[in-house]
Write an enzyme that holds these catalytic residues in place. Sequence first.
Site, short mmCIF file in Angstrom:
data_model
loop_
_atom_site.label_atom_id
_atom_site.label_comp_id
_atom_site.label_asym_id
_atom_site.label_seq_id
_atom_site.Cartn_x
_atom_site.Cartn_y
_atom_site.Cartn_z
N GLU A 1 0.84 -1.20 0.00
CA GLU A 1 0.00 0.00 0.00
C GLU A 1 0.88 1.25 0.00
O GLU A 1 0.58 2.24 -0.67
CB GLU A 1 -0.91 0.01 1.24
CG GLU A 1 -1.80 -1.21 1.40
CD GLU A 1 -1.16 -2.32 2.21
OE1 GLU A 1 0.09 -2.48 2.16
OE2 GLU A 1 -1.91 -3.05 2.89
N CYS B 1 -1.58 -3.05 7.28
CA CYS B 1 -1.04 -3.25 8.63
C CYS B 1 -1.50 -2.14 9.58
O CYS B 1 -1.61 -0.97 9.22
CB CYS B 1 0.49 -3.34 8.59
SG CYS B 1 1.34 -1.87 8.01
N CYS C 1 0.42 1.14 7.32
CA CYS C 1 -0.35 1.36 6.10
C CYS C 1 -1.74 1.89 6.42
O CYS C 1 -2.28 2.70 5.65
CB CYS C 1 -0.41 0.09 5.26
SG CYS C 1 1.22 -0.31 4.55
ZN LIG Z 1 1.75 -2.15 5.78
#
Ligand SMILES: [Zn+2]
Length: 147
Positions: A53, A79, A89
């Site tokens: 990402e 995450c 992310c």
């Molecule tokens: Zn991540």
Amino acid sequence: MTDLFWLARAVELSKLCPPSETAFSVGAVIVGADGTVLSEGYSREVDAHDHAEEAALGKLPADDPRLRGATIYSSLEPCGQRASRPRTCAQLIIAAGIPRVVVTWREPDLFVTGCQGTALLGAAGVTVVELPELAEAARAVNAHLFE
Ligand SMILES: [Zn+2]
């Protein structure tokens, strides 16, 4: 194009990740409100610490107005905890103003316990759609981590 089409693209991108024994292989696609691809990325695309990402977002200006109508598709839950860099992310997606996230595979408790990425996104007002139809395909790219 449907959500599943773009999720399948994210899974395909995850197959491009340089191999790792200590991190997931993930692909991500950012699609604008008009259905055009704004950016794509995958884990470790440029640097060993890159998340998918993050790699996709890094190719766009932070203030790109198209992000405010975009959807980010990821083969794995973004995450909510990470060891490698200070910003997760989930935080990066929230900061970018992306209003919708579509994922297929929930992060298993392998490297961190209780990823919480989708919960953090939801708490920030981001719409999170989970389509488990491709979770097996996303996991298969990471099968070596579970051996
Ligand atoms: Zn991540």
